[in-house]
Motif scaffolding. Structure first.
Motif, PDB file in Angstrom:
ATOM      1  N   SER A 163      29.541  88.603  42.644  1.00 59.65           N
ATOM      2  CA  SER A 163      28.832  88.457  41.367  1.00 59.65           C
ATOM      3  C   SER A 163      28.176  87.097  41.171  1.00 59.65           C
ATOM      4  N   GLY A 164      28.447  86.143  42.054  1.00 60.56           N
ATOM      5  CA  GLY A 164      27.808  84.835  41.957  1.00 60.56           C
ATOM      6  C   GLY A 164      28.394  83.982  40.841  1.00 60.56           C
ATOM      7  N   ILE A 165      27.555  83.114  40.299  1.00 52.97           N
ATOM      8  CA  ILE A 165      27.957  82.197  39.229  1.00 52.97           C
ATOM      9  C   ILE A 165      28.154  82.984  37.938  1.00 52.97           C
ATOM     10  N   ALA A 166      29.260  82.721  37.265  1.00 49.84           N
ATOM     11  CA  ALA A 166      29.543  83.384  35.991  1.00 49.84           C
ATOM     12  C   ALA A 166      28.458  83.050  34.972  1.00 49.84           C
ATOM     13  N   ASP A 167      28.053  84.043  34.176  1.00 46.39           N
ATOM     14  CA  ASP A 167      26.985  83.867  33.195  1.00 46.39           C
ATOM     15  C   ASP A 167      27.253  82.711  32.241  1.00 46.39           C
ATOM     16  N   GLU A 168      28.506  82.543  31.816  1.00 46.61           N
ATOM     17  CA  GLU A 168      28.818  81.504  30.832  1.00 46.61           C
ATOM     18  C   GLU A 168      28.644  80.084  31.375  1.00 46.61           C
ATOM     19  N   LEU A 169      28.562  79.925  32.699  1.00 52.22           N
ATOM     20  CA  LEU A 169      28.364  78.602  33.288  1.00 52.22           C
ATOM     21  C   LEU A 169      26.891  78.198  33.329  1.00 52.22           C
ATOM     22  N   GLN A 170      26.017  79.168  33.271  1.00 52.86           N
ATOM     23  CA  GLN A 170      24.591  78.884  33.424  1.00 52.86           C
ATOM     24  C   GLN A 170      24.062  77.952  32.343  1.00 52.86           C
ATOM     25  N   SER A 171      24.524  78.116  31.108  1.00 48.19           N
ATOM     26  CA  SER A 171      24.022  77.271  30.019  1.00 48.19           C
ATOM     27  C   SER A 171      24.542  75.838  30.113  1.00 48.19           C
ATOM     28  N   LEU A 172      25.602  75.609  30.889  1.00 43.88           N
ATOM     29  CA  LEU A 172      26.172  74.268  31.046  1.00 43.88           C
ATOM     30  C   LEU A 172      25.581  73.517  32.239  1.00 43.88           C
ATOM     31  N   SER A 173      24.756  74.208  33.010  1.00 40.96           N
ATOM     32  CA  SER A 173      24.249  73.587  34.233  1.00 40.96           C
ATOM     33  C   SER A 173      23.039  72.703  33.957  1.00 40.96           C
ATOM     34  N   ASP A 174      22.871  71.724  34.853  1.00 35.11           N
ATOM     35  CA  ASP A 174      21.710  70.843  34.804  1.00 35.11           C
ATOM     36  C   ASP A 174      20.633  71.265  35.794  1.00 35.11           C
ATOM     37  N   ALA A 175      21.048  71.989  36.827  1.00 41.24           N
ATOM     38  CA  ALA A 175      20.111  72.426  37.865  1.00 41.24           C
ATOM     39  C   ALA A 175      20.728  73.581  38.634  1.00 41.24           C
ATOM     40  N   ALA A 176      19.879  74.302  39.321  1.00 39.81           N
ATOM     41  CA  ALA A 176      20.326  75.352  40.236  1.00 39.81           C
ATOM     42  C   ALA A 176      19.530  75.216  41.526  1.00 39.81           C
ATOM     43  N   ILE A 177      20.244  75.318  42.634  1.00 41.54           N
ATOM     44  CA  ILE A 177      19.578  75.256  43.934  1.00 41.54           C
ATOM     45  C   ILE A 177      19.856  76.542  44.688  1.00 41.54           C
ATOM     46  N   GLU A 178      18.955  76.885  45.572  1.00 41.75           N
ATOM     47  CA  GLU A 178      19.146  78.071  46.401  1.00 41.75           C
ATOM     48  C   GLU A 178      18.669  77.803  47.809  1.00 41.75           C
ATOM     49  N   ILE A 179      19.139  78.628  48.705  1.00 35.96           N
ATOM     50  CA  ILE A 179      18.725  78.564  50.098  1.00 35.96           C
ATOM     51  C   ILE A 179      17.769  79.725  50.316  1.00 35.96           C
ATOM     52  N   GLU A 180      16.534  79.398  50.617  1.00 40.74           N
ATOM     53  CA  GLU A 180      15.519  80.442  50.773  1.00 40.74           C
ATOM     54  C   GLU A 180      15.837  81.313  51.985  1.00 40.74           C
ATOM     55  N   MET A 181      15.653  82.601  51.805  1.00 49.32           N
ATOM     56  CA  MET A 181      15.962  83.571  52.851  1.00 49.32           C
ATOM     57  C   MET A 181      14.662  84.215  53.333  1.00 49.32           C
ATOM     58  N   ASP A 182      14.492  84.275  54.647  1.00 47.31           N
ATOM     59  CA  ASP A 182      13.301  84.899  55.217  1.00 47.31           C
ATOM     60  C   ASP A 182      13.598  86.261  55.848  1.00 47.31           C
ATOM     61  N   GLY A 183      14.856  86.585  56.023  1.00 46.35           N
ATOM     62  CA  GLY A 183      15.228  87.856  56.640  1.00 46.35           C
ATOM     63  C   GLY A 183      15.384  88.958  55.613  1.00 46.35           C
ATOM     64  N   ILE A 184      15.960  90.067  56.050  1.00 44.87           N
ATOM     65  CA  ILE A 184      16.143  91.205  55.166  1.00 44.87           C
ATOM     66  C   ILE A 184      17.328  91.020  54.219  1.00 44.87           C
ATOM     67  N   LYS A 185      18.308  90.238  54.615  1.00 39.73           N
ATOM     68  CA  LYS A 185      19.464  89.966  53.753  1.00 39.73           C
ATOM     69  C   LYS A 185      19.067  88.939  52.704  1.00 39.73           C
ATOM     70  N   ASN A 186      19.636  89.067  51.503  1.00 40.81           N
ATOM     71  CA  ASN A 186      19.210  88.192  50.413  1.00 40.81           C
ATOM     72  C   ASN A 186      20.125  86.992  50.176  1.00 40.81           C
ATOM     73  N   SER A 187      21.187  86.865  50.984  1.00 40.62           N
ATOM     74  CA  SER A 187      22.059  85.705  50.793  1.00 40.62           C
ATOM     75  C   SER A 187      22.883  85.452  52.047  1.00 40.62           C
ATOM     76  N   LEU A 188      23.498  84.268  52.070  1.00 41.17           N
ATOM     77  CA  LEU A 188      24.399  83.888  53.154  1.00 41.17           C
ATOM     78  C   LEU A 188      25.842  83.995  52.679  1.00 41.17           C
ATOM     79  N   ASN A 189      26.776  83.955  53.607  1.00 40.37           N
ATOM     80  CA  ASN A 189      28.183  83.850  53.279  1.00 40.37           C
ATOM     81  C   ASN A 189      28.382  82.605  52.412  1.00 40.37           C
ATOM     82  N   ALA A 190      29.302  82.665  51.452  1.00 41.94           N
ATOM     83  CA  ALA A 190      29.514  81.561  50.504  1.00 41.94           C
ATOM     84  C   ALA A 190      29.839  80.250  51.210  1.00 41.94           C
ATOM     85  N   ALA A 191      30.697  80.288  52.211  1.00 44.85           N
ATOM     86  CA  ALA A 191      31.072  79.053  52.911  1.00 44.85           C
ATOM     87  C   ALA A 191      29.909  78.493  53.727  1.00 44.85           C
ATOM     88  N   VAL A 192      29.109  79.357  54.314  1.00 45.25           N
ATOM     89  CA  VAL A 192      27.940  78.912  55.077  1.00 45.25           C
ATOM     90  C   VAL A 192      26.916  78.284  54.129  1.00 45.25           C
TER      91      VAL A 192
END
Length: 177
Positions: free
Chosen positions: A129-158
């Motif tokens: 489920s990713g980051i809990a909704d209630e944390l989003q309003s407390l954040s200062d920024a969000a970063i992501e790792i761009e994906m070029d393949g068919i999968k939309n995300s990486l393993n959490a530890a990776v």
């Protein structure tokens, strides 16, 4: 050029471990996999993270699933369990940490374009489920790792490894200046 011996590597790391850690902490919020938690401990040790906060359903040492992948790193990286992630994030924000979510969301920036503040708290959410909704309003920024393949995300530890080393590099460069 030659490969370093095990003794040379250990000696070098012991000297580094005695130095100050970066103004960088990590919050794991409801990370389900003990293997991910262990891998994040080991990676956090290598990156010089000052503390890991384990929240919600995230497992914490000592557990064999964590020990299998962290290989003793939990003895070198300060950590603490807190059930209440919202209270913790509010505390860290009041202490001056920039709260940065590792999440694909509207307004997130690529991890390699992110410019961290003086102190950073990197938040990793649940593998499904990713980051809990209630944390989003407390954040200062969000970063992501761009994906070029068919999968939309990486393993959490990776994903954590990629993001924490990017933030580490930026913080280290700033400290050198």
């Amino acid at each position: 050029m030659r490969k370093l011996t095990h003794e040379e590597i250990v000696s070098r790391q012991v000297k580094k471990a005695d130095g100050p850690r970066l103004p960088l902490c990590v919050v794991l919020n409801s990370v389900r996999s003990l293997h991910n938690v262990g891998t994040i401990f080991r990676t956090a040790d290598g990156a010089g993270v000052e503390k890991i906060w384990l929240c919600g359903i995230t497992g914490y040492p000592p557990q064999s699933g964590i020990a299998k992948t962290e290989l003793g790193a939990e003895a070198h990286v300060p950590w603490e369990y807190r059930e209440d992630v919202l209270g913790l994030i509010k505390e860290l924000k009041a202490q001056g940490y920039q709260i940065v979510l590792l999440e694909q969301m509207q307004g997130s920036v690529s991890h390699d374009l992110f410019k961290p503040g003086a102190s950073v708290c990197l938040v990793i959410g649940n593998e499904i489920s990713g980051i809990a909704d209630e944390l989003q309003s407390l954040s200062d920024a969000a970063i992501e790792i761009e994906m070029d393949g068919i999968k939309n995300s990486l393993n959490a530890a990776v994903a954590f490894g990629i993001a924490v080393y990017q933030v580490r590099g930026q913080l280290k460069n700033r400290l050198k200046s």
